[in-house]
Design a protein around this motif. Structure first.
Motif, short mmCIF file in Angstrom:
data_model
loop_
_atom_site.label_atom_id
_atom_site.label_comp_id
_atom_site.label_asym_id
_atom_site.label_seq_id
_atom_site.Cartn_x
_atom_site.Cartn_y
_atom_site.Cartn_z
N VAL A 98 0.30 48.82 -25.08
CA VAL A 98 -0.92 49.27 -24.65
C VAL A 98 -1.95 49.16 -25.66
N VAL A 99 -1.64 50.08 -26.68
CA VAL A 99 -2.69 50.07 -27.87
C VAL A 99 -3.33 48.66 -28.16
N LEU A 100 -2.05 47.89 -28.45
CA LEU A 100 -2.45 46.40 -28.91
C LEU A 100 -3.49 45.63 -27.73
N SER A 101 -3.13 45.87 -26.61
CA SER A 101 -3.99 45.34 -25.47
C SER A 101 -5.28 45.86 -25.33
N LEU A 102 -5.41 47.30 -25.43
CA LEU A 102 -6.80 47.76 -25.50
C LEU A 102 -7.54 47.36 -26.64
N GLY A 103 -6.87 47.16 -28.02
CA GLY A 103 -7.65 46.69 -29.04
C GLY A 103 -8.01 45.22 -28.98
N ALA A 104 -7.30 44.41 -28.21
CA ALA A 104 -7.38 42.82 -27.72
C ALA A 104 -8.49 42.56 -27.05
N PHE A 105 -8.70 43.51 -25.87
CA PHE A 105 -9.80 43.49 -25.15
C PHE A 105 -10.93 44.13 -25.48
N ALA A 106 -10.97 44.79 -26.67
CA ALA A 106 -12.16 45.34 -27.24
C ALA A 106 -12.66 44.46 -28.24
N PHE A 107 -11.84 43.70 -29.07
CA PHE A 107 -12.27 43.04 -30.05
C PHE A 107 -12.06 41.42 -30.05
N GLY A 108 -11.23 41.21 -28.99
CA GLY A 108 -10.73 39.54 -28.81
C GLY A 108 -11.48 38.93 -27.57
N GLY A 109 -12.01 39.81 -26.71
CA GLY A 109 -12.31 39.18 -25.51
C GLY A 109 -11.38 39.36 -24.46
N PRO A 110 -11.79 38.93 -23.08
CA PRO A 110 -10.87 39.09 -21.83
C PRO A 110 -9.60 38.30 -22.01
N ARG A 111 -9.67 36.98 -22.42
CA ARG A 111 -8.97 36.24 -22.32
C ARG A 111 -7.70 36.29 -23.19
N PHE A 112 -8.24 36.88 -24.67
CA PHE A 112 -7.28 37.29 -25.72
C PHE A 112 -6.64 38.49 -25.27
N GLY A 113 -7.35 39.46 -24.48
CA GLY A 113 -6.58 40.88 -24.13
C GLY A 113 -5.70 40.47 -23.04
N LEU A 154 -0.74 32.53 -29.63
CA LEU A 154 -1.20 33.78 -30.60
C LEU A 154 -1.49 35.20 -29.89
N SER A 155 -2.04 35.06 -28.68
CA SER A 155 -2.03 36.47 -28.06
C SER A 155 -0.87 36.92 -27.62
N LEU A 156 0.06 36.03 -27.00
CA LEU A 156 1.51 36.18 -26.69
C LEU A 156 2.28 37.01 -27.75
N ILE A 157 2.14 36.28 -29.12
CA ILE A 157 2.80 36.82 -30.27
C ILE A 157 2.40 38.09 -30.42
N VAL A 158 1.17 38.44 -30.34
CA VAL A 158 0.38 39.64 -31.06
C VAL A 158 1.12 40.91 -30.03
N GLY A 159 0.87 40.36 -28.53
CA GLY A 159 1.42 41.41 -27.53
C GLY A 159 2.91 41.62 -27.73
N TYR A 160 3.63 40.45 -28.00
CA TYR A 160 5.08 40.72 -28.01
C TYR A 160 5.63 41.43 -29.52
N GLY A 161 4.51 41.55 -30.25
CA GLY A 161 4.64 42.17 -31.69
C GLY A 161 5.06 43.69 -31.38
N ALA A 162 4.48 44.25 -30.36
CA ALA A 162 4.78 45.53 -29.66
C ALA A 162 6.33 45.92 -29.92
N LEU A 163 7.21 44.92 -30.00
CA LEU A 163 8.51 44.93 -29.68
C LEU A 163 9.18 45.79 -31.10
N PRO A 164 8.85 44.94 -32.28
CA PRO A 164 9.28 45.65 -33.45
C PRO A 164 8.53 46.63 -33.88
N ILE A 165 7.11 46.76 -33.63
CA ILE A 165 6.36 47.85 -33.97
C ILE A 165 6.65 49.09 -33.39
#
Length: 173
Positions: free
Chosen positions: A27-42, A103-114
């Protein structure tokens, strides 16, 4: 058949903490991506962040079934294979359709180890002694029923050389 055999297994407190950590991180990564990366990246980060806890939950169910060895584990092997095929196939379809970038999928899937790390560090600690018949460590370190695991420290320094017996023929040059 007993009621316990018919109930679906419940995740232990540590696994629930890891699962909630993964969800919260997604959720945190998604909100940050929407805020800083735009809707498609989010959207891509949100998709990757949604895949991570689903993957962890299925992995926990499959792992618990294999470790408990209750009943036939063959259906769980099929479920594990289907899980992998769906994960890879779903990611391929998402990338192929252009809904999200890799890249956006990898960033979101990074929620797993974090999230697993956060849940492990700040979640409940496992009990030192588990009840009898659990299949895991059952008593204190010095007892007869204790099983050593890979992470248990040796009780003596195994690297120190012991003085050789003079009468031992295996020590001859």
């Amino acid at each position: 058949m007993s009621d316990d055999a018919q109930k679906p297994s419940k995740l232990d407190a540590q696994m629930r903490a890891a699962l909630f950590g993964v969800i919260g991180t997604g959720v945190v990564l998604s909100l940050g991506a929407f805020a800083f990366g735009g809707p498609r990246f989010g959207i891509g980060v949100a998709i990757g962040g949604a895949l991570a806890p689903m993957n962890l939950w299925v992995f926990a169910q499959v792992g618990e079934a294999f470790l408990s060895r209750r009943g036939n584990t063959a259906p769980w092997a099929v479920i594990a294979t289907i899980k992998l095929a769906l994960l890879l196939g779903g990611v391929w379809l998402i990338l192929r359709s252009g809904i999200a970038s890799g890249l956006s999928l990898i960033v979101g899937y990074g929620a797993l180890p974090i999230g697993i790390t956060v849940g492990t560090l700040f979640g409940p600690k496992p009990p030192e002694d588990l009840p009898e018949g659990d299949g895991r460590r059952t008593a204190g370190p010095g007892s007869q029923t204790s099983r050593r695991s890979f992470g248990d420290a040796p009780r003596e320094d195994v690297l120190k050389a012991r003085p050789a017996d003079e009468g031992d023929p295996s020590n001859e040059p």
